[in-house]
Design a protein around this motif. Structure first.
Motif, PDB file in Angstrom:
ATOM      1  N   PRO A   1       0.841  -1.196   0.000  1.00  0.00           N
ATOM      2  CA  PRO A   1       0.000   0.000   0.000  1.00  0.00           C
ATOM      3  C   PRO A   1       0.875   1.245   0.000  1.00  0.00           C
ATOM      4  N   LEU A   2       0.301   2.352  -0.411  1.00  0.00           N
ATOM      5  CA  LEU A   2       1.064   3.591  -0.510  1.00  0.00           C
ATOM      6  C   LEU A   2       1.660   3.980   0.842  1.00  0.00           C
ATOM      7  N   ARG A   3       0.934   3.771   1.927  1.00  0.00           N
ATOM      8  CA  ARG A   3       1.423   4.123   3.256  1.00  0.00           C
ATOM      9  C   ARG A   3       2.721   3.395   3.569  1.00  0.00           C
ATOM     10  N   SER A   4       2.743   2.100   3.317  1.00  0.00           N
ATOM     11  CA  SER A   4       3.925   1.300   3.601  1.00  0.00           C
ATOM     12  C   SER A   4       5.090   1.682   2.696  1.00  0.00           C
ATOM     13  N   PHE A   5       4.794   1.937   1.440  1.00  0.00           N
ATOM     14  CA  PHE A   5       5.836   2.341   0.496  1.00  0.00           C
ATOM     15  C   PHE A   5       6.461   3.658   0.933  1.00  0.00           C
ATOM     16  N   ASP A  20       4.724   4.820   9.514  1.00  0.00           N
ATOM     17  CA  ASP A  20       3.632   3.927   9.122  1.00  0.00           C
ATOM     18  C   ASP A  20       2.464   4.020  10.106  1.00  0.00           C
ATOM     19  N   ARG A  21       2.791   4.098  11.394  1.00  0.00           N
ATOM     20  CA  ARG A  21       1.731   4.158  12.403  1.00  0.00           C
ATOM     21  C   ARG A  21       0.942   5.469  12.287  1.00  0.00           C
ATOM     22  N   HIS A  22       1.637   6.573  12.097  1.00  0.00           N
ATOM     23  CA  HIS A  22       0.938   7.864  12.078  1.00  0.00           C
ATOM     24  C   HIS A  22       0.215   8.111  10.760  1.00  0.00           C
ATOM     25  N   LEU A  23       0.569   7.382   9.737  1.00  0.00           N
ATOM     26  CA  LEU A  23      -0.167   7.506   8.479  1.00  0.00           C
ATOM     27  C   LEU A  23      -1.415   6.641   8.482  1.00  0.00           C
TER      28      LEU A  23
END
Length: 383
Positions: free
Chosen positions: A108-112, A380-383
């Motif tokens: 996913p974009l967040r992880s990338f 990653d957590r804050h996104l």
């Protein structure tokens, strides 16, 4: 690189893709290739050493102050070969295209986004602080940027902001950031599939060429016609890595190579002139670009699986911090070793590279190893 610088990025396989059927269909028998490509790590360090050879002995400028004269007098024959070192950046960009496509596939974009931030910034921040501090010493003759510009450099956006650069090599990181943004928006956000990746490569290639023809500065800034072919060629080679029988992927790679060598020659070649530091032969430029593509292609096709030595992983880990610190701190080291301690040029050259690799190991061991996972989890957590 990156991630060269070049760029200089991790090469672990991304999680299995949760995407439409054509994604897995491109891999042989429905399986995507797994495992760390250690030969790619070794190639990244080789590209970084090419750039370092250029900065230490392949040009005039600040490094001449370090040597006490032009490197052409220090290395009467080798300086002409060191002058081809900038092509290590183009090899970095090919590797970056390969690795970013790999790491973005199925994410996913967040992880990338979190993985890229965590990969780039810890060592970068450390290098900015270290170089700024060293250049501020009264015994160092090199110019330190203003405090305001140094703070802007921490964002990695100093070039579009018009601030002075702390690291000379950071222009390649600006190219990497633009590539990441294009790939994230066009491929990662909607979900990576073979069809979508091929379409992205085709559209970017055509748009970059048209941007170059138009001469429009904003289009050139976004589409990077002189560097796009290398990123695109690397993406094509990752598709080859997924399926060596993918003719379209080989075609994407071939177009990237053809355009890439053109822009490399256009950017680095000039007519023979005795007033210039060195002269680069067009055929040698083409040969080096071709060798870079061929090396990544051999890795992609599985021809270098035998190069699976663990020390190559260490080499890959050192590449990014070495790339960041080698230029400016290398000048200071050359001046100390050669002019103050009187060591021969060859010993100084090798010794400087070894000391910068040692510093890179320290940055990797005491900065990246703990800061990268912490920063990744936090973003990653804050996104």
């Amino acid at each position: 690189m990156t991630e060269t610088v070049v760029n200089t990025t991790d090469v672990k396989s991304a999680p299995a893709a949760r995407v439409p059927a054509d994604t897995t269909a491109s891999a042989p028998r429905g399986k995507r290739p797994e495992g760390r490509l250690r030969a790619l790590d070794g190639l990244r360090l080789l590209a970084a050493l090419m750039v370092a050879a250029y900065h230490y002995g392949g040009r005039d400028g600040d490094v001449s102050r370090a040597w006490g004269g032009s490197p052409s007098t220090q290395f009467p024959t080798l300086h002409e070969w060191f002058a081809y070192g900038p092509l290590g950046v183009q090899i970095f960009f090919v590797i970056s295209g390969f690795v970013i496509c790999m790491s973005g596939w199925g994410r996913p974009l967040r992880s990338f986004f979190a993985s890229r931030v965590a990969r780039l910034f810890p060592a970068y921040w450390a290098a900015i602080i270290l170089v700024t501090a060293v250049f501020a010493l009264p015994t160092v003759a090199y110019h330190a940027v203003s405090p305001s510009d140094a703070l802007v450099n921490l964002t990695m956006l100093q070039q579009p902001a018009g601030a002075d650069r702390v690291l000379g090599v950071c222009w390649t990181l600006w190219a990497e950031l633009r590539f990441y943004a294009l790939f994230a928006l066009c491929v990662v956000l909607p979900g990576a599939t073979r069809r979508r990746v091929v379409l992205f490569c085709a559209v970017w290639t055509m748009a970059a060429v048209l941007a170059d023809a138009s001469g429009e500065p904003f289009l050139n800034l976004v589409l990077m016609p002189e560097y796009a072919p290398f990123f695109i060629g690397g993406i094509g080679l990752y598709l080859v890595h997924r399926d060596r029988r993918d003719v379209l992927a080989w075609g994407v790679t071939a177009v990237g190579w053809a355009l890439g060598q053109h822009y490399a020659v256009a950017g680095l070649w000039h007519k023979a002139n005795p007033a210039f530091f060195s002269y680069r032969e067009p055929l040698v430029i083409i040969a080096i670009v071709t060798a870079g593509f061929a090396a990544v292609a051999a890795i992609a096709a599985g021809m270098l699986r035998w190069a699976d030595w663990r020390w190559l992983t260490v080499a890959g880990a050192l590449t990014y911090p070495f790339y960041l610190v080698h230029e400016h701190l290398g000048w200071v080291t050359i001046e100390v070793l050669h002019r103050r301690l009187g060591l021969p040029s060859s010993v100084t050259f090798v010794g400087t590279a070894v000391l910068m690799l040692t510093l890179a190991w320290l940055l990797n061991r005491y900065v990246e190893r703990w800061a990268t996972p912490v920063l990744r989890k936090a973003v990653d957590r804050h996104l």
